[in-house]
Motif scaffolding. Structure first.
Motif, mmCIF file in Angstrom:
data_model
loop_
_atom_site.group_PDB
_atom_site.id
_atom_site.type_symbol
_atom_site.label_atom_id
_atom_site.label_comp_id
_atom_site.label_asym_id
_atom_site.label_seq_id
_atom_site.Cartn_x
_atom_site.Cartn_y
_atom_site.Cartn_z
ATOM 1 N N THR A 290 3.805 -20.018 16.902
ATOM 2 C CA THR A 290 4.009 -19.638 18.299
ATOM 3 C C THR A 290 2.926 -18.690 18.814
ATOM 4 O OG1 THR A 290 5.479 -17.874 17.565
ATOM 5 C CG2 THR A 290 6.492 -19.972 18.223
ATOM 6 N N GLY A 291 2.033 -18.235 17.945
ATOM 7 C CA GLY A 291 0.945 -17.356 18.367
ATOM 8 C C GLY A 291 0.759 -16.166 17.444
ATOM 9 N N GLN A 292 -0.062 -15.256 17.900
ATOM 10 C CA GLN A 292 -0.426 -14.061 17.144
ATOM 11 C C GLN A 292 0.642 -12.975 17.325
ATOM 12 O OE1 GLN A 292 -3.282 -13.952 15.355
ATOM 13 N NE2 GLN A 292 -3.193 -11.840 14.713
ATOM 14 N N VAL A 293 0.980 -12.273 16.233
ATOM 15 C CA VAL A 293 1.936 -11.166 16.275
ATOM 16 C C VAL A 293 1.200 -9.905 15.855
ATOM 17 C CG1 VAL A 293 4.098 -10.251 15.353
ATOM 18 C CG2 VAL A 293 3.845 -12.716 15.717
ATOM 19 N N HIS A 294 1.449 -8.806 16.579
ATOM 20 C CA HIS A 294 0.811 -7.515 16.291
ATOM 21 C C HIS A 294 1.921 -6.465 16.207
ATOM 22 C CE1 HIS A 294 -2.081 -4.236 16.479
ATOM 23 N NE2 HIS A 294 -1.325 -3.686 17.412
ATOM 24 N N ILE A 295 2.022 -5.784 15.060
ATOM 25 C CA ILE A 295 2.993 -4.708 14.912
ATOM 26 C C ILE A 295 2.266 -3.456 14.433
ATOM 27 C CG2 ILE A 295 5.026 -6.166 14.602
ATOM 28 C CD1 ILE A 295 4.731 -5.942 11.605
ATOM 29 N N VAL A 296 2.800 -2.283 14.773
ATOM 30 C CA VAL A 296 2.135 -1.016 14.446
ATOM 31 C C VAL A 296 3.089 -0.073 13.722
ATOM 32 C CG1 VAL A 296 0.484 -1.188 16.341
ATOM 33 C CG2 VAL A 296 2.661 -0.030 16.719
ATOM 34 N N ASN A 297 2.479 0.873 12.988
ATOM 35 C CA ASN A 297 3.212 1.909 12.254
ATOM 36 C C ASN A 297 4.333 1.320 11.397
ATOM 37 O OD1 ASN A 297 1.569 3.911 13.426
ATOM 38 N ND2 ASN A 297 2.856 3.889 15.251
ATOM 39 N N VAL A 298 3.930 0.446 10.484
ATOM 40 C CA VAL A 298 4.877 -0.314 9.672
ATOM 41 C C VAL A 298 5.014 0.314 8.285
ATOM 42 C CG1 VAL A 298 5.396 -2.604 8.743
ATOM 43 C CG2 VAL A 298 4.107 -2.391 10.882
ATOM 44 N N PRO A 299 6.230 0.723 7.888
ATOM 45 C CA PRO A 299 6.417 1.247 6.529
ATOM 46 C C PRO A 299 6.087 0.171 5.489
ATOM 47 C CG PRO A 299 8.340 1.705 7.917
ATOM 48 C CD PRO A 299 7.452 0.764 8.675
ATOM 49 N N LEU A 300 5.398 0.591 4.425
ATOM 50 C CA LEU A 300 5.011 -0.338 3.357
ATOM 51 C C LEU A 300 5.867 -0.117 2.126
ATOM 52 C CD1 LEU A 300 1.134 -0.151 3.728
ATOM 53 C CD2 LEU A 300 2.702 -1.878 4.635
ATOM 54 N N PRO A 301 6.151 -1.145 1.342
ATOM 55 C CA PRO A 301 5.704 -2.530 1.496
ATOM 56 C C PRO A 301 6.444 -3.222 2.640
ATOM 57 C CG PRO A 301 7.187 -2.376 -0.360
ATOM 58 C CD PRO A 301 6.986 -0.979 0.149
ATOM 59 N N TRP A 302 5.789 -4.268 3.175
ATOM 60 C CA TRP A 302 6.317 -5.049 4.299
ATOM 61 C C TRP A 302 6.166 -6.528 3.975
ATOM 62 C CZ3 TRP A 302 3.661 -8.729 7.061
ATOM 63 C CH2 TRP A 302 4.268 -9.224 8.219
ATOM 64 N N SER A 303 7.098 -7.338 4.484
ATOM 65 C CA SER A 303 6.960 -8.790 4.355
ATOM 66 C C SER A 303 7.759 -9.475 5.452
ATOM 67 C CB SER A 303 7.434 -9.277 2.979
ATOM 68 O OG SER A 303 8.828 -9.103 2.852
ATOM 69 N N THR A 304 7.382 -10.700 5.727
ATOM 70 C CA THR A 304 8.136 -11.574 6.622
ATOM 71 C C THR A 304 7.995 -12.989 6.105
ATOM 72 O OG1 THR A 304 8.555 -12.160 8.938
ATOM 73 C CG2 THR A 304 6.247 -12.016 8.260
ATOM 74 N N GLN A 305 8.976 -13.822 6.382
ATOM 75 C CA GLN A 305 8.891 -15.213 5.933
ATOM 76 C C GLN A 305 9.354 -16.143 7.035
ATOM 77 O OE1 GLN A 305 11.024 -15.006 2.276
ATOM 78 N NE2 GLN A 305 13.025 -15.189 3.214
ATOM 79 N N PHE A 306 8.847 -17.374 6.969
ATOM 80 C CA PHE A 306 9.164 -18.376 7.974
ATOM 81 C C PHE A 306 8.860 -19.752 7.399
ATOM 82 C CE2 PHE A 306 4.827 -17.021 8.465
ATOM 83 C CZ PHE A 306 4.098 -18.168 8.724
ATOM 84 N N THR A 307 9.333 -20.761 8.079
ATOM 85 C CA THR A 307 9.024 -22.140 7.709
ATOM 86 C C THR A 307 7.921 -22.630 8.625
ATOM 87 O OG1 THR A 307 11.292 -22.515 6.999
ATOM 88 C CG2 THR A 307 9.960 -24.472 7.452
ATOM 89 N N ALA A 308 6.829 -23.087 8.057
ATOM 90 C CA ALA A 308 5.684 -23.568 8.833
ATOM 91 C C ALA A 308 5.901 -25.028 9.221
ATOM 92 C CB ALA A 308 4.405 -23.428 8.021
ATOM 93 N N PHE A 309 5.159 -25.478 10.207
ATOM 94 C CA PHE A 309 5.291 -26.865 10.655
ATOM 95 C C PHE A 309 4.374 -27.802 9.894
ATOM 96 C CE2 PHE A 309 2.144 -24.917 13.437
ATOM 97 C CZ PHE A 309 1.111 -25.815 13.374
ATOM 98 N N GLY A 310 3.470 -27.270 9.082
ATOM 99 C CA GLY A 310 2.544 -28.093 8.312
ATOM 100 C C GLY A 310 1.207 -28.211 9.019
ATOM 101 N N GLY A 311 0.144 -28.047 8.283
ATOM 102 C CA GLY A 311 -1.188 -28.197 8.838
ATOM 103 C C GLY A 311 -1.712 -26.996 9.599
ATOM 104 N N GLY B 217 0.856 -1.168 0.000
ATOM 105 C CA GLY B 217 0.000 0.000 0.000
ATOM 106 C C GLY B 217 0.894 1.221 0.000
ATOM 107 N N SER B 218 0.313 2.373 0.242
ATOM 108 C CA SER B 218 1.135 3.576 0.272
ATOM 109 C C SER B 218 1.312 4.041 1.716
ATOM 110 C CB SER B 218 0.491 4.682 -0.570
ATOM 111 O OG SER B 218 -0.791 4.954 -0.075
ATOM 112 N N GLY B 219 2.492 4.532 2.003
ATOM 113 C CA GLY B 219 2.742 5.076 3.334
ATOM 114 C C GLY B 219 3.024 4.028 4.381
ATOM 115 N N VAL B 220 2.210 4.071 5.436
ATOM 116 C CA VAL B 220 2.439 3.256 6.631
ATOM 117 C C VAL B 220 1.175 2.479 6.977
ATOM 118 C CG1 VAL B 220 2.931 3.401 9.106
ATOM 119 C CG2 VAL B 220 4.134 4.900 7.519
ATOM 120 N N ALA B 221 1.349 1.213 7.345
ATOM 121 C CA ALA B 221 0.222 0.433 7.867
ATOM 122 C C ALA B 221 0.078 0.776 9.343
ATOM 123 C CB ALA B 221 0.470 -1.055 7.698
ATOM 124 N N GLN B 222 -1.127 1.142 9.743
ATOM 125 C CA GLN B 222 -1.359 1.451 11.152
ATOM 126 C C GLN B 222 -1.153 0.211 12.007
ATOM 127 O OE1 GLN B 222 -5.318 2.927 10.781
ATOM 128 N NE2 GLN B 222 -4.651 4.989 10.227
#
Length: 114
Positions: free
Chosen positions: A56-77, A43-48
């Protein structure tokens, strides 16, 4: 007669459950073939705020410059969830093993789950 019917239905339920687990990716966990996951928000600007689910659970981040991405290896299912809020049009994308599986775009909010 009722108990015999209940017992005879158990193997069928078990077989359906195994088939469902294999289709959802749980079988991948047993073979060690874990999916590579990438969450993307654009998107443009910043994600609120950006919220996403990891094993491991839910992650919450604020005021994130866009574009943004993260990657990880899932355990399956597991279930993959990504939401983002911001000004203007915002988009989310979930990529599994290099293939986009869900994209969403909306005014001020986007939600993706797979």
């Amino acid at each position: 007669m009722t108990s015999r019917l209940a017992l005879s239905g158990s193997p069928i339920l078990f077989a359906v459950g195994i088939g469902f687990a294999a289709t959802c990716g749980v079988a991948n966990a047993a073979t060690g073939d874990f999916p590579k996951v990438r969450y993307e928000v654009s998107g443009s600007g910043v994600a609120q705020s950006i919220n996403y689910q990891l094993d491991t659970g839910q992650v919450h981040i604020v005021n994130v410059p866009l574009p943004w991405s993260t990657q990880f290896t899932a355990f399956g299912g597991q279930v993959f969830v990504l939401t983002a809020e911001g000004a203007g049009t915002i988009s989310c994308n979930i990529v599994l093993d290099g293939n986009s599986v869900i994209k969403a775009t909306g005014p001020g909010r986007a939600a993706c789950s797979h």
